[in-house]
Design an enzyme around this catalytic site. Structure first.
Site, PDB file in Angstrom:
ATOM      1  N   ASP A 359     -32.062  -0.043 -15.601  1.00  0.00           N
ATOM      2  CA  ASP A 359     -33.196   0.275 -16.464  1.00  0.00           C
ATOM      3  C   ASP A 359     -32.982  -0.256 -17.876  1.00  0.00           C
ATOM      4  OD1 ASP A 359     -33.127   1.912 -14.213  1.00  0.00           O
ATOM      5  OD2 ASP A 359     -34.048   3.623 -15.220  1.00  0.00           O
ATOM      6  N   GLU A 489     -36.764   0.683  -3.321  1.00  0.00           N
ATOM      7  CA  GLU A 489     -35.732   1.424  -2.573  1.00  0.00           C
ATOM      8  C   GLU A 489     -36.286   2.060  -1.299  1.00  0.00           C
ATOM      9  OE1 GLU A 489     -34.450   3.873  -5.796  1.00  0.00           O
ATOM     10  OE2 GLU A 489     -32.690   2.640  -6.217  1.00  0.00           O
TER      11      GLU A 489
END
Lengths: 768, 768
Positions: A359, A489
């Protein structure tokens, strides 16, 4: 059921009803911090209701034992976790022997305000205690930006219907645990408790990691605004230091306590100096007094806002949302310390154990780069540079050799902190983000020196990783990358994830490009790096063999790159045809069903097109957006911003605004029903990007050129944002009818606006 | 470093040196059991060295809280685990106030023997205690096959160099924990302790599941083989009942204790009758006496061996190995109780928590079917039939509807006991094994009635599962099965696993075949089942749409079916080129590396060809064997047997023998360095198959015909095996030069030998 109790306000978060159902959520939302330490909005006085206590010190962690159902080779035995630090805010209050506890009082006139402009938290209420005594309380606190080891609290109690005695018992408590600790384990050992007159401290250390921390407090008092001295009773327990003071009041009197507190840690001091430093901090704070400290705090925040603010007219909730995001990002990280980074929950919760994810490189660097001096983003890059050795070790554990590096999925100190094989070992695209972060930084700052001095080593180690991680497929006559998890994911252990393969190819090409540039322009540095990394030209030819022959799954008929091999074997049913009762799928469906479905958690192919937008035609972008977005459930907080920006760039403003709404007030309206665990700090940078890169259309290219393409959602009157572009402060204003650029630094600057090259020499420049 | 301390012997396991390093391994290997209860070979007397205590009662389990690092939707919150049961073997021994403890004595003349022919365990040694007193000990114990709630121990102590006092303190202890318990949790609650003269018992119940168990003991004594009576001291502790007896001995005397013990459980009794039943069991045992009980035990085992023995001449270790496998299988399961099944560790350890895997259907049923009456294999099928409701619930949890069933990966009571998503949710091929087990049983026994009365419901529910689990791929214009794990667990979440797709197609076809057969021949049953399952003809057409259009990955160039989509993208480097230092890869490599490698843990495509050998030509078998076997690391205990059988069937006896050696003495020589945790019970059935189906070439076809194709490894002189074929006891003898068949029942039987149809009418039939 989203929450909707925060009062809309341009500069503040305001809550005006006391509701014990909202206590934990508010503790997250009203958190305060200064990049070095942070504090959830727990009450100072005792609270017997449900609460999630949290005080945090940047860089202080604990290596907890890994727990998994079934061990897989390669899992780290221990992993770092964010630690709850000694409590510095606590003040037990008694009114005539009855303890103040909002869980047992009749509470009225409750108001809590987090003032984002000035950086403080206040709370006021009227409480009728079980004894019948009624008081009015006003309290305010902040954690100083200027003196970043110090916090200050003022706490005023007015006796509304009685005369009698008010007891203040301020304390420091190191007997705290983590919410997520196993079986209430204690992570702190108490070494020393020092008592004194109105001040004292506790020296404690973390188990295993042996971080030493001194937590000091000093207190002062006033009656009806006049300073008074009170006699002190001292109670020293195993892990807690409490002073007790009693003051007699008449009905109508206001008794006040001022509490100054400080953390000093062995990250910054010799152990033997910690107590003195902490005590000196609180002594200085007390000397200056609460008002003076607060004035400094207001000035510090004024400076932060001057290069970071976004103003939105015509939509108070949007204004509040974007400022909350900018405010929290600044509370989490100010960029002055390369040992720190941006945890997904910042200083607002414990979840996600470690501090640093991809991130930071993919979402946060653009924000810090554009709202602060260049050295702030550089410190984020240095954080990874300093952990390169551990990233190489991490790759070695997984069988890689020759200095190949795999940065961890989650980390506090460079070591891997995550333990799901499909993530830890396979979500390797993160390694590409490390290089992308450097690339992004160099484009924005034109500081290629960073590559020369530091970045190149990281870039080489990562190119080595990709070279080794790919293998030649005889069946495809191409290089393939097998067994990965992409940013989406909701797919695990797939082959030839487009995003991963693309980044791998790009990383190698960028590595060779940087090597050539350094070789020609910085020959001495080139020799140093080549010798340090033992890199031969021959090796880079092998890298290029992989990047030149990388395989990308592509479907001729649909004319799109496939997210991974076999993606078209799925049933492609758009999200909008999914029954609402099935959403969010991560709560409604078992994992296998999610995996074999076509649904995408967050941008994956589109994440790649977002990063490298200039490598794709607008038609390509549209085609891929139209294929993938309808299959995307956006169940990651990091998803909507990317889609908002891409939608804006392909002239789909309604879609861009729809996606913007999902990111801007994620925590304030608690879309994901989890704000009680803390705020989604890193996705807040994505919200900022949605405005600046999305609506504002800001881009910076490899050649260093800046461009804008401002658009505005129909729902707004106007918006403006400010950026720091290589030291030049540019403000961009866009309304429904006009667009203006302000050059607040007065330096001449060339840029493109709507594809037209323009010069920005003075205050006001272009109206469109 | 394999262990190699078990003395080769045709009928016994023998250990003749006391080595504390081997204690735990021997505790597993020398375990005793009777299908209903079992006991690791822990010492009766106290032992302060490293030991793994284990007493087990079939069907008694505990639902422990699931622990995982990261929760995935669909995991069971609790899962059953095998429970360590109250200790019934314990006898504390004191010699003149010094406790006997082999960990502190000088031990000589140590010998331990597990007599497999007669079903008992003995131990003898000379011990010099720290006091200098020297004793000779002979002890023997067994768990009765005939009276299957009872165990018996004799324990003789000869005073070698002293006169004085010997103290026996036999006890029952319910204060036991599991090795794998979380934080030493107790799973048993003690309800009642009953003391009496020389006998007593403890009534305890398991937490949550509330299985009630009474554990009783009764003791008797002798001095120099003459019965004596001793005065008793009683000690009742919280969870333990101990009686203490002292006997005076002169140098040369032998003092003996006989301890009889019994478990009775609420599986078989009303709770209020448990104590009386257990006390009655030990009273009866005591009346009969140790010798008489032992004689019955010997007869019981003689009967078991009469239809199960395999005799190997010319290789004592091979003989010992195969008998050990047959012996342990019979200790684990005797087939008299449809509530029980075959745990992977039997009664020799706790590992793998639950009791039942697909091992039962794929590996164990052939053994029990061919060595016992048909009702034994039928009980194994009934076990699954009785759990059909829970299998349907399990499928519902994963989103399936309309009565589709997914049998659990691991179970004790029908509920899923495993919690790795890639196994629990995706290793769905197990569902096919449930049907294959029925198919295999029907072929062998010709008992189609089982399908009519029970099996059909299971078959329908599983066909429904496969129909729903497949999806149509527009890209392939075929039905595909995405996101599975095949028998080769070194691949996770793959698409179109050949074995899984093949079984899915076959299950549907077999379901329709059975439905048609039942419809025509058993119309009433057909109506009953159709009505119970609410099945319409139309639904079966939809099933057939899937099975008729199932996709199988196939490579034209190599002319082989691929294990899964994309298999040929891997680097195909044969196992023999792997450096030894890299083996076993499951200990040396991280999980992601294993997954993206080409290495196969156990037969996968070949498992399918083993099950359905008659559907493939010999050329096909050879081609697939030659492609896959070189890539197989055989790191599952279930792998070598399949390869041994296939190798024999394609005339590769050296390869068949090589693979046989890997399975036959797996535990005795501790190939996998884990025998201390227990023995690999289910793979022992694979070893049996390697001889009977592999070397012996036994096959039974859908039309019920039996055939043999006997071959013999060069290394052996001869071997013979006995099978029970629909009530006819056939013995097959094969030497290097001859092959003989004995029909011990005298019933006429038609069969094929080396593809020639023959009649087996009398005792000796064919010599080849």
């Amino acid at each position: 059921m989203n929450k909707n109790y925060i009062i809309p306000n341009e500069w503040s978060l305001i809550e005006d009803v006391f509701d014990d159902e909202n206590v934990k959520a508010s503790e997250s939302l009203f958190s305060i911090g200064n990049g070095a330490m942070g504090q959830r909005a727990n009450f100072e006085e005792n609270y017997s209701g449900a609460t999630f206590q949290g005080s945090y010190i940047g860089g202080i962690y604990y290596p907890d034992k890994t727990r998994v159902g079934w061990w897989k080779n390669g899992y780290p035995e221990y992993f770092a976790k964010v630690l709850n630090a000694p409590n510095w805010i606590g003040i037990h209050i008694k009114i005539n022997e009855t303890e103040l506890d909002l869980n047992t009082c009749k509470v009225s006139n409750f108001k809590r305000e987090l003032n984002m402009k000035e950086g403080w938290l206040s709370r006021s209420f009227v409480a009728q205690l079980t004894s019948g005594d009624k008081i009015e309380v006003h309290t305010k606190r902040f954690i100083s930006i200027d003196s970043n080891e110090t916090g200050a609290i003022e706490y005023h109690i007015k006796a509304l219907n009685f005369s009698g005695e008010i007891t203040f018992s301020p304390y420091v408590d190191a007997g705290i645990v983590n919410e997520d600790s196993n079986y209430d384990e204690y992570f702190w050992e108490i070494l020393e408790i020092i008592e004194g007159e109105n001040s004292g401290c506790i020296l404690s250390k973390t188990l295993k990691t042996e971080f030493h921390v001194s937590t000091a407090m000093q207190v002062a008092f006033a009656l009806n605004s006049k300073e008074i001295t009170l006699s002190q009773q001292t109670k020293v327990e195993d892990k807690k230091l409490t002073y007790t003071y009693k003051v007699s009041v008449n009905e109508g009197d206001t008794a006040s306590i001022y509490k100054y507190a400080s953390y000093t840690s062995s990250l910054n001091y010799k152990i033997e100096d910690l107590n003195a430093a902490a005590l000196s901090n609180v002594e200085n704070a007390n000397k200056l007094g609460f008002e003076a400290l607060l004035n400094t705090q207001i000035k510090s925040w004024e400076k932060i806002w001057s290069t970071a603010d976004i103003v939105i007219e015509g939509d108070v909730k949007a204004q509040q949302g974007i400022r909350f995001n900018i405010f929290q990002l600044n509370q989490t990280y100010l960029g002055t310390d390369a040992r720190l980074n941006i945890g997904p929950k910042g200083f607002t919760g414990e979840k996600y154990g470690g501090s640093t994810y991809w991130d930071t490189e993919a979402y946060c660097i653009p924000f810090y780069m554009a709202t602060k001096d260049a050295n702030v983003a550089k410190n984020l890059l240095m954080y990874r540079y300093n952990q390169l050795g551990k990233a190489i070790e991490n790759a070695e554990k997984l069988g890689f050799t020759n200095g190949a590096a795999l940065y961890p999925m989650v980390t506090m100190n460079g070591e891997e902190c995550h333990n799901e094989w499909e993530i830890t070992f396979e979500e390797i695209h993160r390694n590409g983000a490390m290089v992308y972060g450097i690339y992004n930084y160099v484009n924005y700052t034109q500081d290629f020196e960073y590559v020369v001095k530091n970045g190149l080593e990281v870039i080489i180690a990562i190119a080595r990783f990709w070279h080794q991680r790919a293998n030649f497929s005889e069946a495809k006559d191409k290089y393939v990358i097998l067994g990965v998890t992409g940013p989406n994911e909701y797919e695990n252990n797939v082959n030839n994830n487009f995003y991963t393969n693309y980044l791998a190819k790009w990383c190698i090409e960028y590595a060779v490009e940087c090597l050539n540039k350094v070789k020609h322009n910085y020959p001495e540095d080139f020799e140093r790096v080549i010798s340090k990394t033992n890199l031969k030209a021959q090796e880079t030819y092998k890298w290029l063999e992989v990047s030149d022959n990388m395989y990308f799954p592509f479907d001729e008929e649909k004319n799109v790159y496939l997210q991974q091999d076999g993606f078209l074997d799925k049933e492609l049913i758009p999200v909008k045809k999914l029954d609402k009762s099935q959403r969010p799928i991560n709560q409604k469906w078992s994992w296998d069903r999610i995996l074999r479905s076509c649904y995408i958690k967050q941008a994956d192919v589109l994440q790649g097109m977002f990063f490298f937008e200039d490598k794709f035609s607008k038609d390509e972008l549209k085609r891929h957006f139209d294929f993938y977005e309808p299959l995307t459930v956006h169940e990651s907080s990091l998803s909507p911003c990317v889609h908002s920006i891409l939608a804006a760039s392909i002239d789909r403003m309604p879609k861009a605004y729809e996606q913007y709404l999902r990111t801007a007030r994620l925590d304030l309206d608690d879309y994901n029903h989890e704000v009680h665990e803390g705020c989604h700090i890193t996705s807040m940078a994505g919200t900022w990007m949605s405005v600046v890169q999305g609506f504002g259309g800001m881009r910076v290219y490899e050649d260093g050129m800046l461009s804008f393409n401002p658009q505005i959602p129909q729902e707004w009157k106007s918006y403006s944002f400010t950026i720091n572009f290589r030291g030049t402060i540019i403000k961009v204003f866009k309304s429904q009818t006009t667009c203006k650029f302000f050059n607040e630094s007065g330096n001449q600057i060339k840029m493109f606006v709507n594809d037209k090259e323009v010069l920005l020499p003075s205050k006001e420049f272009v109206k469109l």
